[in-house]
Motif scaffolding. Sequence first.
Motif, PDB file in Angstrom:
ATOM      1  N   ALA A 102       3.637   1.858 -11.500  1.00  0.00           N
ATOM      2  CA  ALA A 102       3.983   2.782 -10.420  1.00  0.00           C
ATOM      3  C   ALA A 102       4.126   2.060  -9.089  1.00  0.00           C
ATOM      4  CB  ALA A 102       2.921   3.878 -10.320  1.00  0.00           C
ATOM      5  N   LEU A 103       3.231   1.124  -8.815  1.00  0.00           N
ATOM      6  CA  LEU A 103       3.303   0.389  -7.546  1.00  0.00           C
ATOM      7  C   LEU A 103       4.535  -0.503  -7.504  1.00  0.00           C
ATOM      8  CD1 LEU A 103       2.092  -0.319  -4.819  1.00  0.00           C
ATOM      9  CD2 LEU A 103       0.685  -2.060  -5.956  1.00  0.00           C
ATOM     10  N   ALA A 104       4.877  -1.116  -8.622  1.00  0.00           N
ATOM     11  CA  ALA A 104       6.074  -1.952  -8.659  1.00  0.00           C
ATOM     12  C   ALA A 104       7.323  -1.124  -8.361  1.00  0.00           C
ATOM     13  CB  ALA A 104       6.196  -2.628 -10.019  1.00  0.00           C
ATOM     14  N   GLY A 105       7.401   0.068  -8.941  1.00  0.00           N
ATOM     15  CA  GLY A 105       8.533   0.945  -8.663  1.00  0.00           C
ATOM     16  C   GLY A 105       8.581   1.370  -7.217  1.00  0.00           C
ATOM     17  N   PHE A 106       7.420   1.637  -6.651  1.00  0.00           N
ATOM     18  CA  PHE A 106       7.317   2.009  -5.235  1.00  0.00           C
ATOM     19  C   PHE A 106       7.840   0.881  -4.345  1.00  0.00           C
ATOM     20  CE2 PHE A 106       5.173   2.501  -1.190  1.00  0.00           C
ATOM     21  CZ  PHE A 106       5.087   3.875  -0.983  1.00  0.00           C
ATOM     22  N   ASP A 107       7.379  -0.343  -4.619  1.00  0.00           N
ATOM     23  CA  ASP A 107       7.791  -1.480  -3.797  1.00  0.00           C
ATOM     24  C   ASP A 107       9.277  -1.791  -3.965  1.00  0.00           C
ATOM     25  OD1 ASP A 107       5.306  -1.836  -2.661  1.00  0.00           O
ATOM     26  OD2 ASP A 107       4.648  -3.332  -4.113  1.00  0.00           O
ATOM     27  N   LEU A 108       9.798  -1.639  -5.170  1.00  0.00           N
ATOM     28  CA  LEU A 108      11.221  -1.862  -5.382  1.00  0.00           C
ATOM     29  C   LEU A 108      12.055  -0.853  -4.588  1.00  0.00           C
ATOM     30  CD1 LEU A 108      11.318  -2.655  -9.217  1.00  0.00           C
ATOM     31  CD2 LEU A 108      11.969  -4.209  -7.365  1.00  0.00           C
ATOM     32  N   ALA A 109      11.575   0.389  -4.532  1.00  0.00           N
ATOM     33  CA  ALA A 109      12.298   1.422  -3.780  1.00  0.00           C
ATOM     34  C   ALA A 109      12.310   1.124  -2.286  1.00  0.00           C
ATOM     35  CB  ALA A 109      11.679   2.791  -4.042  1.00  0.00           C
ATOM     36  N   LEU A 110      11.278   0.440  -1.786  1.00  0.00           N
ATOM     37  CA  LEU A 110      11.204   0.106  -0.360  1.00  0.00           C
ATOM     38  C   LEU A 110      11.925  -1.184  -0.004  1.00  0.00           C
ATOM     39  CD1 LEU A 110       7.553   1.031   0.686  1.00  0.00           C
ATOM     40  CD2 LEU A 110       9.667   2.002   1.596  1.00  0.00           C
ATOM     41  N   ARG A 111      12.373  -1.925  -1.020  1.00  0.00           N
ATOM     42  CA  ARG A 111      13.048  -3.191  -0.752  1.00  0.00           C
ATOM     43  C   ARG A 111      14.285  -2.938   0.109  1.00  0.00           C
ATOM     44  NH1 ARG A 111      14.422  -6.807  -5.860  1.00  0.00           N
ATOM     45  NH2 ARG A 111      12.147  -7.045  -5.791  1.00  0.00           N
ATOM     46  N   GLY A 112      14.397  -3.674   1.185  1.00  0.00           N
ATOM     47  CA  GLY A 112      15.543  -3.521   2.078  1.00  0.00           C
ATOM     48  C   GLY A 112      15.342  -2.524   3.203  1.00  0.00           C
ATOM     49  N   PHE A 113      14.265  -1.733   3.144  1.00  0.00           N
ATOM     50  CA  PHE A 113      14.009  -0.782   4.234  1.00  0.00           C
ATOM     51  C   PHE A 113      13.511  -1.535   5.464  1.00  0.00           C
ATOM     52  CE2 PHE A 113      10.803   1.760   6.544  1.00  0.00           C
ATOM     53  CZ  PHE A 113      11.660   2.719   7.086  1.00  0.00           C
ATOM     54  N   GLU A 114      14.074  -1.216   6.610  1.00  0.00           N
ATOM     55  CA  GLU A 114      13.675  -1.864   7.860  1.00  0.00           C
ATOM     56  C   GLU A 114      13.471  -0.820   8.951  1.00  0.00           C
ATOM     57  OE1 GLU A 114      16.636  -4.724   8.820  1.00  0.00           O
ATOM     58  OE2 GLU A 114      16.133  -6.076   7.164  1.00  0.00           O
ATOM     59  N   HIS A 115      12.611  -1.162   9.886  1.00  0.00           N
ATOM     60  CA  HIS A 115      12.354  -0.278  11.024  1.00  0.00           C
ATOM     61  C   HIS A 115      11.826  -1.141  12.169  1.00  0.00           C
ATOM     62  CE1 HIS A 115      10.462   2.856  13.522  1.00  0.00           C
ATOM     63  NE2 HIS A 115      11.258   3.712  12.904  1.00  0.00           N
ATOM     64  N   PRO A 116      12.182  -0.840  13.422  1.00  0.00           N
ATOM     65  CA  PRO A 116      11.724  -1.664  14.543  1.00  0.00           C
ATOM     66  C   PRO A 116      10.215  -1.759  14.679  1.00  0.00           C
ATOM     67  CG  PRO A 116      13.490  -0.184  15.231  1.00  0.00           C
ATOM     68  CD  PRO A 116      13.111   0.222  13.845  1.00  0.00           C
ATOM     69  N   THR A 117       9.486  -0.784  14.149  1.00  0.00           N
ATOM     70  CA  THR A 117       8.028  -0.771  14.318  1.00  0.00           C
ATOM     71  C   THR A 117       7.301  -1.195  13.040  1.00  0.00           C
ATOM     72  OG1 THR A 117       8.452   1.150  15.726  1.00  0.00           O
ATOM     73  CG2 THR A 117       6.163   0.614  15.355  1.00  0.00           C
ATOM     74  N   ALA A 118       8.027  -1.734  12.075  1.00  0.00           N
ATOM     75  CA  ALA A 118       7.408  -2.086  10.793  1.00  0.00           C
ATOM     76  C   ALA A 118       6.318  -3.143  10.945  1.00  0.00           C
ATOM     77  CB  ALA A 118       8.474  -2.573   9.814  1.00  0.00           C
ATOM     78  N   ASN A 119       6.407  -3.959  11.993  1.00  0.00           N
ATOM     79  CA  ASN A 119       5.404  -5.015  12.201  1.00  0.00           C
ATOM     80  C   ASN A 119       4.294  -4.589  13.164  1.00  0.00           C
ATOM     81  OD1 ASN A 119       6.281  -7.405  10.660  1.00  0.00           O
ATOM     82  ND2 ASN A 119       8.142  -7.220  11.887  1.00  0.00           N
ATOM     83  N   HIS A 120       4.046  -3.293  13.249  1.00  0.00           N
ATOM     84  CA  HIS A 120       3.043  -2.823  14.195  1.00  0.00           C
ATOM     85  C   HIS A 120       1.650  -3.350  13.858  1.00  0.00           C
ATOM     86  CE1 HIS A 120       1.150   0.482  11.698  1.00  0.00           C
ATOM     87  NE2 HIS A 120       2.188   0.160  10.955  1.00  0.00           N
ATOM     88  N   THR A 121       0.782  -3.358  14.856  1.00  0.00           N
ATOM     89  CA  THR A 121      -0.592  -3.812  14.662  1.00  0.00           C
ATOM     90  C   THR A 121      -1.385  -2.756  13.914  1.00  0.00           C
ATOM     91  OG1 THR A 121      -0.527  -5.086  16.712  1.00  0.00           O
ATOM     92  CG2 THR A 121      -2.705  -4.548  15.827  1.00  0.00           C
TER      93      THR A 121
END
Length: 360
Positions: free
Chosen positions: A148-167
């Motif tokens: 399930a986690l592998a499928g979750f991470d594959l679905a998020l591959r390529g997703f980007e957002h300006p705040t993704a590196n937030h603290t």
Amino acid sequence: MTIRSTATPTTEQALFAAEAPKLTIDDAQAIAWDVFGLRTQAELLSSERDQNFHLRLDDGSAYVLKATHPAEDPAVTDFQTQAQLHLMRADSSLPVPHLLLTRDGRYVHWHDGPAGVRRAIRVITFLSGTPLYRTPRSASQAQALGHALAGFDLALRGFEHPTANHTLLWDLQHAEQMADLLADIEDAGQRALAERTLARFMAHVRPALPGLRRQVIHNDLNPYNVLVDAAQPDRISAILDFGDMVQAPLVQDLAVACSYLLEDSASPLDRAALCVARYHRLNPLTYPEIALLPDLIAARLLLTVAITGWRAKQHPENRTYILRNNAPAWIGLARLAALPQGRARDILSRACGATLENPA
């Protein structure tokens, strides 16, 4: 060895420590109707930082109303919302809740409360199931979690957002943030174990992280955030709570999940190895990722004992809920530390069918 940080408390630490006015049951029911068009009966759910309400409708359907902590950065709220929408659109079979639109077609409602307190309100579909922590542990369940986690991470591959590196306080790639919290660990033996774990992280793990694959990850696949089918407890029915999402090394997501699978035995990684193997089958890991995985698991355990111990002192009224994973984390940390050098790496390497010394 004692590691000290000269950093002042982070914004995230302040967010965890700050006490904010709470929404009432009546507030939640009024917002559900006025904003989302849902006539419901609301019930407050347990939570650590935000507020969650279970909404029940007369027709038997159900939702969850999520009210963020007022100190949360609106850009972080948008990051989490956009990530959830990405998951909804990327793979309809993913076991994740879906966001509900407001009456005027928005996914986030900004609620202005007393004394100028403003918070984001979202409503998501309620997914049925039994929380993972309430079910018997099994090998097949650990494998299902990895899949399930592998499928979750594959679905998020390529997703980007300006705040993704937030603290984020719970971001183990920055485990050095824990340095000042270790001094508050009362037991001398436990404090020494925590300091050794952090010292190893700083010397051997932190320098290697920039070379790993990075993407947005869930970052909190603990047994309270996973539901399983009540009739088939080896089937994952829901992955919940996207409040700790962040861009980080991909393998960090797996390390977090595995930190909750350790066993209190001389072979603590048996079930974790099954999870890793099934994850690897669907979303193959690289050799450097496998090699660092044991130390990343230890880093997550370090975060758990340090943060929950500190949080329990900050909020003694919520101590039981905050410390729910503290004792198992100490056990896991001690069991990992007792393994001979390199043993954990070799166990996980074999689980993936890999030989780290001679990669094919």
